[in-house]
Design an enzyme around this catalytic site. Structure first.
Site, PDB file in Angstrom:
ATOM      1  N   GLU A 138      -7.586 -21.249 -15.836  1.00  0.00           N
ATOM      2  CA  GLU A 138      -7.888 -21.877 -14.552  1.00  0.00           C
ATOM      3  C   GLU A 138      -9.059 -22.825 -14.780  1.00  0.00           C
ATOM      4  O   GLU A 138     -10.095 -22.426 -15.312  1.00  0.00           O
ATOM      5  CB  GLU A 138      -8.274 -20.831 -13.508  1.00  0.00           C
ATOM      6  CG  GLU A 138      -8.682 -21.442 -12.183  1.00  0.00           C
ATOM      7  CD  GLU A 138      -9.486 -20.495 -11.297  1.00  0.00           C
ATOM      8  OE1 GLU A 138      -9.266 -20.507 -10.084  1.00  0.00           O
ATOM      9  OE2 GLU A 138     -10.339 -19.750 -11.832  1.00  0.00           O
ATOM     10  N   ASP A 163       0.858  -1.191   0.000  1.00  0.00           N
ATOM     11  CA  ASP A 163       0.000   0.000   0.000  1.00  0.00           C
ATOM     12  C   ASP A 163       0.892   1.238   0.000  1.00  0.00           C
ATOM     13  O   ASP A 163       1.709   1.417   0.900  1.00  0.00           O
ATOM     14  CB  ASP A 163      -0.895  -0.026   1.244  1.00  0.00           C
ATOM     15  CG  ASP A 163      -1.634   1.280   1.469  1.00  0.00           C
ATOM     16  OD1 ASP A 163      -1.893   1.999   0.485  1.00  0.00           O
ATOM     17  OD2 ASP A 163      -1.951   1.581   2.638  1.00  0.00           O
ATOM     18  N   ASP A 184      -9.946 -16.640 -15.829  1.00  0.00           N
ATOM     19  CA  ASP A 184     -10.552 -17.063 -14.573  1.00  0.00           C
ATOM     20  C   ASP A 184     -11.733 -18.002 -14.808  1.00  0.00           C
ATOM     21  O   ASP A 184     -12.632 -17.684 -15.595  1.00  0.00           O
ATOM     22  CB  ASP A 184     -11.026 -15.818 -13.799  1.00  0.00           C
ATOM     23  CG  ASP A 184     -11.722 -16.164 -12.510  1.00  0.00           C
ATOM     24  OD1 ASP A 184     -11.056 -16.664 -11.595  1.00  0.00           O
ATOM     25  OD2 ASP A 184     -12.954 -15.947 -12.420  1.00  0.00           O
ATOM     26  N   ASP A 209      -4.241   3.781   2.527  1.00  0.00           N
ATOM     27  CA  ASP A 209      -5.643   3.410   2.748  1.00  0.00           C
ATOM     28  C   ASP A 209      -5.787   1.966   3.230  1.00  0.00           C
ATOM     29  O   ASP A 209      -6.894   1.459   3.363  1.00  0.00           O
ATOM     30  CB  ASP A 209      -6.474   3.642   1.494  1.00  0.00           C
ATOM     31  CG  ASP A 209      -6.054   2.765   0.307  1.00  0.00           C
ATOM     32  OD1 ASP A 209      -5.071   2.002   0.446  1.00  0.00           O
ATOM     33  OD2 ASP A 209      -6.700   2.841  -0.757  1.00  0.00           O
ATOM     34  N   ASN A 265      -0.548   4.522  -0.615  1.00  0.00           N
ATOM     35  CA  ASN A 265      -1.305   5.762  -0.364  1.00  0.00           C
ATOM     36  C   ASN A 265      -1.989   5.788   0.995  1.00  0.00           C
ATOM     37  O   ASN A 265      -2.811   6.663   1.263  1.00  0.00           O
ATOM     38  CB  ASN A 265      -2.312   6.019  -1.487  1.00  0.00           C
ATOM     39  CG  ASN A 265      -3.382   4.942  -1.575  1.00  0.00           C
ATOM     40  OD1 ASN A 265      -3.368   3.978  -0.805  1.00  0.00           O
ATOM     41  ND2 ASN A 265      -4.305   5.093  -2.518  1.00  0.00           N
ATOM     42  N   ASP A 294      -1.819  -1.446  -3.971  1.00  0.00           N
ATOM     43  CA  ASP A 294      -2.153  -0.723  -5.193  1.00  0.00           C
ATOM     44  C   ASP A 294      -1.102  -0.974  -6.272  1.00  0.00           C
ATOM     45  O   ASP A 294      -0.058  -1.595  -6.032  1.00  0.00           O
ATOM     46  CB  ASP A 294      -2.305   0.767  -4.918  1.00  0.00           C
ATOM     47  CG  ASP A 294      -1.211   1.318  -4.003  1.00  0.00           C
ATOM     48  OD1 ASP A 294      -0.027   1.041  -4.285  1.00  0.00           O
ATOM     49  OD2 ASP A 294      -1.532   1.995  -3.009  1.00  0.00           O
TER      50      ASP A 294
END
Length: 536
Positions: A272, A29, A208, A33, A31, A37
């Site tokens: 997958e 992370d 996926d 939060d 930023n 990211d």
């Protein structure tokens, strides 16, 4: 050699490449939060490149309400603000390419979010341009759902919509309506989304749950599957899923994806394939030169025990000619509990065991997929019910542990409250003992799992036999697992002690071999969970 790689594919970058999977919410992370990211991934690219992997696979970062944490896409061609911007992705892609790393991203073709523009239009009426983009059916005369299909996350695979006075289908959450991939126009839209990312320069796609993309158009009931001795956590487990998924037209759709990818050079496409009998579908999805590059199943991901028998059976399902398709392998990922916790016997040295599993993964014929934290030997985290985020875990508590324990923050340092992942409280708690296994803690320890894994990746990178060679299992007594990888004049012998006691290695087995890497102080004796790899 009986099965040499064809010249045009032997040098394709992806064949035999090691892929490092990143779950972006939990990587780094930047930023404050509490959520990882894209800039966090970019910042750690030098660390990833130093591992010695060839590619990264980034789990979904697309615009999404996050009901299923990105697998409910509301815009296939944009980045969700919690992860950053399209400019951040461009910077990540450029940074990865500068370091020689390929970038693979997810594509979710079976469903979207109910917040997607396509679904908002589709549900408005039965005669608008998007009306047939999703799977709608009238109720039975008594108002009940059209058939008995069940969703993976529990309950009927149908939700009533008052606007259309119909049910819509969803194999997963009710907020993940099923796309009608039988519809050629829907296929066109999905192909266009793939083209958007290929134009940006991505090097591949992981598809996926692609066997959920098409269904029986006659909507026949699935037959029951009596529980027997199986552990049942949801109604989905009580059916054979032969009509709500796995339609024979799926490979035909995949040919469109491959045709597009061929316009961009050596693009890696991997499917997958979940389910109790994935092999026929994996073969169908990858057969020949017109379909996908590779596929992987849950053979190892859901296995409760690691044994020579399981390794041999799984590997030998994918040991034939290149025309049969090329396998990929994962021992852990964002959907399955971490392998060291599933497989390491009580009381055993978990660090030693992590070295064994990483070495074994890197010696299999195919593409190893190394999940973030496996290079550190991270165990599965225990997440209290109050901290759970996974909708499947919450819905089926306490009969399933869910997926959060494998998704906790990546530990970068020990001194920070949140293990260097964030300055704020993370979206999931840091795993128990993970700070002590942080990357910075392992960097300076020559005996660490991290440094062993780097060394093993270097061995693989310098061995054509390990990347592309044939595989042969040797007849040795369990718990010793012995395999040979051969390409041309190069043969590599790989020995693994999967047991908890010392194992004697037959002298003739390693006679004349040149050691490449080992965790055994004496070559003739493998300690519990020991590894010895050498060149013959």
């Amino acid at each position: 050699m009986e099965n040499p790689p064809p010249p045009e594919t032997a040098l394709t970058w992806w064949r035999g490449a090691v892929v490092y999977q990143i779950y972006p919410r939990s990587y780094l992370d930047t930023n404050g939060d509490g959520i990882g990211d894209l800039p966090g991934i970019t910042r750690k690219l030098p660390y990833i490149a130093a591992l010695g992997v060839e590619a990264i696979w980034i789990s979904p970062f697309f615009k999404s309400p996050m009901s299923d944490f990105g697998y409910d896409v509301s815009d296939y061609c944009d980045v969700d603000p919690i992860f950053g911007t399209l400019a951040d992705f461009d910077a990540l892609l450029a940074g990865a390419h500068r370091l020689g790393l390929k970038v693979i991203i997810d594509q979710v073709y079976a469903h979207t979010s109910d917040a997607h523009y396509w679904f908002a239009q589709s549900r408005e009426s039965r005669d608008n341009p998007y009306a047939d983009w999703y799977v709608w059916k009238d109720p039975k005369p008594d108002g009940t759902p059209p058939n008995n299909w069940q969703s993976v996350f529990g309950g009927a695979a149908w939700t009533w919509d008052a606007r259309r006075q119909q049910y819509y289908m969803h194999n997963f959450l009710s907020t993940q309506p099923q796309l009608n991939v039988h519809n050629r126009v829907v296929q066109d839209a999905l192909v266009a989304a793939a083209k958007f990312w290929l134009d940006k320069g991505v090097d591949g796609f992981r598809l996926d749950a692609i066997n959920f993309a098409m269904f029986d158009p006659d909507f026949r009931d699935n037959p029951p599957w009596p529980a027997g001795s199986r552990t049942i956590t949801r109604p989905f487990d009580l059916q054979h899923h032969i009509h709500n998924q796995s339609h024979p037209d799926i490979p035909v759709f995949l040919e469109r994806i491959r045709e597009l990818a061929n316009n961009y050079g050596a693009i890696f496409t991997v499917a997958e394939v979940p389910g109790p009998d994935p092999l026929p579908e994996m073969s169908a999805f990858t057969a020949g030169e017109k379909r996908l590059s590779s596929a992987y199943s849950f053979d190892f991901l859901y296995a409760s025990r690691l044994s020579p028998r399981r390794v041999k059976a799984s590997q030998m399902n994918w040991a034939g000619p290149f025309s049969e398709g090329w396998p990929s392998w994962a021992f852990s990922n964002h959907d399955a509990p971490r392998c060291v916790s599933r497989w390491c016997p009580p009381g055993a040295d978990m660090r030693q065991f992590a070295k064994l599993t990483n070495a074994l993964l890197l010696c299999l014929r195919g593409n190893p997929i190394l999940y973030q934290g496996e290079e550190l030997g991270l165990p599965q985290a225990e997440v209290a019910f109050v901290d759970l985020q996974d909708p499947e875990a919450i819905a089926n508590w306490p009969r399933t542990l869910g997926r959060d324990g494998a998704r906790t923050p990546m530990p970068w340092s020990k001194g920070n409250t949140f293990a260097g992942f964030s300055e704020a409280k993370p979206w999931l708690p840091v795993g128990q003992g993970h700070a002590e296994l942080a990357a910075s803690e392992q960097e300076s320890d020559p005996a660490s799992v991290l440094n062993f894994t780097r060394a093993m990746l270097n061995v693989r990178a310098n061995s054509a036999a390990l990347r592309l060679g044939e595989v042969e299992f040797l007849d040795v007594p369990e718990p010793l697992l012995a395999l040979r990888r051969t390409l041309g004049d190069e043969t590599v012998l790989c020995l693994f002690n999967l047991g908890t006691d010392d194992v004697a290695v037959p002298a003739d087995l390693i006679a004349g071999a040149k050691p490449l890497i080992s965790t055994a102080p004496r070559p003739m004796t493998l300690p519990p969970h020991g590894v010895w790899i050498g060149q013959l």
